[in-house]
Design a protein around this motif. Sequence first.
Motif, PDB file in Angstrom:
ATOM      1  N   UNK A  47      73.948  55.624 -20.541  1.00  0.00           N
ATOM      2  CA  UNK A  47      74.056  54.845 -19.308  1.00  0.00           C
ATOM      3  C   UNK A  47      75.089  55.532 -18.436  1.00  0.00           C
ATOM      4  N   UNK A  48      74.909  55.447 -17.142  1.00  0.00           N
ATOM      5  CA  UNK A  48      75.860  56.116 -16.254  1.00  0.00           C
ATOM      6  C   UNK A  48      76.649  55.076 -15.474  1.00  0.00           C
ATOM      7  N   UNK A  49      77.957  55.265 -15.371  1.00  0.00           N
ATOM      8  CA  UNK A  49      78.775  54.270 -14.681  1.00  0.00           C
ATOM      9  C   UNK A  49      78.420  54.211 -13.202  1.00  0.00           C
ATOM     10  N   UNK A  50      78.510  53.018 -12.647  1.00  0.00           N
ATOM     11  CA  UNK A  50      78.218  52.848 -11.236  1.00  0.00           C
ATOM     12  C   UNK A  50      79.450  53.183 -10.418  1.00  0.00           C
ATOM     13  N   UNK A  51      79.233  53.812  -9.261  1.00  0.00           N
ATOM     14  CA  UNK A  51      80.365  54.191  -8.423  1.00  0.00           C
ATOM     15  C   UNK A  51      80.527  53.255  -7.239  1.00  0.00           C
TER      16      UNK A  51
END
Lengths: 715, 429
Positions: A375-379
């Motif tokens: 999962x990729x962190x939201x910016x």
Amino acid sequence: MKILYDWLKEFVAIPFSPEELRERLSLVGIAVEGVSETSAGPLLDLDLTINRPDCLSHYGVAREVAALARSELRPLSVKLAEVSESAARATRVEIECPDLCGRFTARVLRGVKAQPSPDWLRQRLEALGQASINNVVDATNYVMLELGHPMHAFDMDRLAERRIVVRRARAGEKVRTLDGVERTLFPDVCVIADAARCVGIGGIMGGAETEIGFSTRNVLLESAWFDPVSIRRSSKTLGLRTEASTRFERGADPEMAEVASRHCAALIHELAGGEVLAGVVDVYPARREPLALELSRKELLRVMGANVPDGEIEAILGALGFAPRRTDQGRDTPDSPLARWQCRQPSWRQDVAREADLIEEVARHYGLDKFPSRLHPSKQPAARLPYALAEDRLRERLIGLGYHEIVSIPLVNEEEDALFRPAGVTPARVTNPLAEDASLLRSTGLVSMAHALAWNLNRGQRSLRLFEIGRAYRLQNGAPEETRIVTIGATGLARQQGVAESARDYGFADLKGDLDQIGALAGRFDWNPETHSWQHPSRSGKILLASAGLRRVGGSQDPELGRWFVTVGNTVIGAAGQLATRVAERFKLRQDIYLAEFGLDPFCNGFGLARSGRKYQPISRFPAVERDFSVILNDGTSFAAVREAIAALGIAEIISVEAVDLFRGRNIPPGNFSLLVRVTFQSPEVTLTEGQLSDFSSRIISALEQKLGATLRTT
Amino acid sequence: MKSTFLADLKRATEWGQWERVRDNWLGPAGIPARIATNWVQKAPQNLRHLLSREREGLISFINIRLQTSQTLEQLGVNHPDQVPGRFGDLRKIFDSEIQQCIDEVDLGIDKTAWLGRRSGVLAQITENWLKTSSPELKRVTGQELNSLRAHVEAAIEERQQSITAAAEGAALARERVDLSLPGVIRPIGSRHLVRQTFEEIERIFLSLGFTVVEGPEIETPYYNFEALNIPEHHPARDTMDTFYLDLPPGSEPHLLRTHTSPMQVHTMEKQQPPVRIIVPGKVYRRDNPDATHSYMFHQVEGLAVDTDITFCEFKGTVEYFVREFLGSAAKTRLRPSYFPFTEPSVEVDANCFVCMGKGCRLCKFSGWIELFGAGMVDPAVYGFVNYDSAGVSGYAFGLGVDRLSQLKYGIDDVQLFFQNDVRFLRQFP
């Protein structure tokens, strides 16, 4: 595309059962719908994506099997016994439209004997859904299914001057195709002609006049390549889709044209005898060098996020025909992050033209399951739709009031839409509707609501409360416009008969009360007696949203009195009322129907304003006192006039004015009605004295008497 | 009758003629005797027992009154040993009387008869027996009287309580609610199932940082096709048969969007990466309606673009969604596929929840069910929105809301969603 398992095995060793093969092929992107048993062995039913015309053949699928099983694909080779006389002397081919036809090969067979095909051939064709015709035609179909290239055999003796001209159709030119239909062509169609006339539609279907029959002796075998867009356009316009057109419009392999022709000639020769003239007449204006492609590990990592070893990349691309070659400086270092490969686009894979496409080829055969999940962190913060909160509250309130949400298809019947369409609205029509009843984008949700009510009433559901949050469509200065709307529909009982209470019909007061409860979310709804043609003339009105200039005054808790809000201006946002009998009849609605619609966007705006303006009002510690006034009024006097007359007194202690009872008849003189008005008094500072209350009461009575000619009922 | 007797007795006592009264009342021509001959014997069978009991009551009433209106001496009691016997008789009579009290009225009469301040039996005894007793009898009489009084009071109190309890019990039994009767059911509405699925999908993607955006249903061919790498005459257009709008000559052509993907282009035109959006909405395809096709249906498009998104992030996101939506037991597989605007493209499958992967009709005996299409954004799309395709990457997906609702709730006909039958709507409160 249907594929015979045993036929595949002629090209590649398959270490899987048909069921295992189904799963394996699906996982590399060759979806297999199912496996069944036929007289020609197990059959795989492929559901191919449109980018893979190369798999519309057994050989093409065998290549995928070879790549996924890492086994060898048998190279194509065929021995063709030719006589010394050359085909080039027997016929001539001319391409007048190289933009439509990129290659045309012709082989000539003489003295063949057309006859029924042998059993093994018929069996395979029939298992794959192809009717067997005669050995010559069957050979072309067989090779098409084997190698993927559509071909056509002409009865050469019926070709004028025994030569071929590939050209655009002439305006109004006609040809009778193999299916017996006479078709009128147009100049964008590529036709195969002889010296005199059109003898087939190139890449789509041959003509009946030069068809192979049992009397055919000499055959001209066409194996050509046509431009995919042109085939697609012609096939669509002519309404003619064939095995050939499907292959050509998706992109056949131009290099395969000659190879398939050689295989086909050999097969015809084997089945029908005769002799094959030497060589092939090959006009190939579209010939080009294979496209050079490059793949870098850097890009593979950037797109896929995980590594694939050199050995896998090279094995996969090699098996699929891309001939990969490491070209970077450090090519002696395995799995170097700087690795690059030079590849060559195989003629059968015109869909692979970029590095991204090569990456997909590697990834699908390497196995998508081998790439890890992350999962990729939201910016950025996530946001709902701007009006999401207003819509939530609206929906929640409607549901609390007993309304079920509906969702309808906004394509409606034009005449029905016209019954509800506001004056001056230009409706948005669809040029190609599926049905007359769905030819227009609705100009209001009321037409869909009437349908939903009718659907339910026709199925014995007699008490209904429905709402829809949807869109209405129209043309504004010739351009389409979409408006968000809320539509409400109700009919039948407001209250069901039960052991604890009696039944009561839903009426206009229910509709108004429910709408006012909704309006309270956005400030306040006001009502105005104008009506649309769909509305019952006496039980209807327009809805106005009193939201402009919203602000609170005084200590009132009753938004009904309008003291929370000072209305600077009202906007008409909708209409509500009973459905006019004339319209109800059109929908065969045989009970009273109540409908309302208003604009969602102004409502949501009002919701936002009301919400931001809302502040706590201190609750008075002093008791509230009610006083009832039973007055006789002239017919036509509105309750609003009563309220205004009382409000005009400017008595700050009045916190609400309500109508509690209304009746006509009995002791009331004709032309009059009796209204019971309940006024509630409360002061934020003191307990009101009897003296103050009777002073207020007498002022209210005299205001009603003087302004409205009311008389106080004494009985 | 009792009051007549009491009046008679009162007069007789004043005049010392109680024997006459006794003879008059209890003799062969007395009232109980006449009741016996004229009423009881001639009464119908069902009344006879009642009358006879009333008659015995009257006799005992008369007897007690007669006895207590006299002094002990007059009754021939002159030794302390004889006193308890007298009281014993009275107690027996009282006990039998109180037994017969069945309601408040009976008990009231009895209470007055025994405890009445003037003419009650106990007042009479005090007056006629105690006060007139010789000193030697007085002590025993006093004890016996107190004991009788205590007994009478206790018995009346007890009876009182049991009568009250019985009356209350009867009243409660009468008023008891039938718990099986329905309460008043106020009508309450529901959100449409499609709406519920939209909200569920939104919830999951909001938690992953996706912003919700909406777009027009009426689009231009450029946004619906060209800018998504589907040029005219691309065979992909066959799978998206399109409704076109009838517009005045010279207008820009418009169509009903065949997917929510045009909002990818609109969003990227307006915003530089990072982009993370979902797009819920209606879409239209010119398919003949059947159990799995409707010419209008619903999609949620998703798009994430950034400088550091790879297939692994795409895979992780998709798997997270499927687990959240179908439950933590759901297994996902990605199967290579083709869409013009993604590369690589995949179909996202979940293991069949009907047969748990064993093979059934729903999954066509494959063990897997196709959920939706997705993939890494094709670099060609970036070209249409002036993104640097060498510097950014991302993924997109298109969830079929109706299909996902059908799968999740076992709805075999998509038409049910748009018929709006309340018998369907009510099933999903």
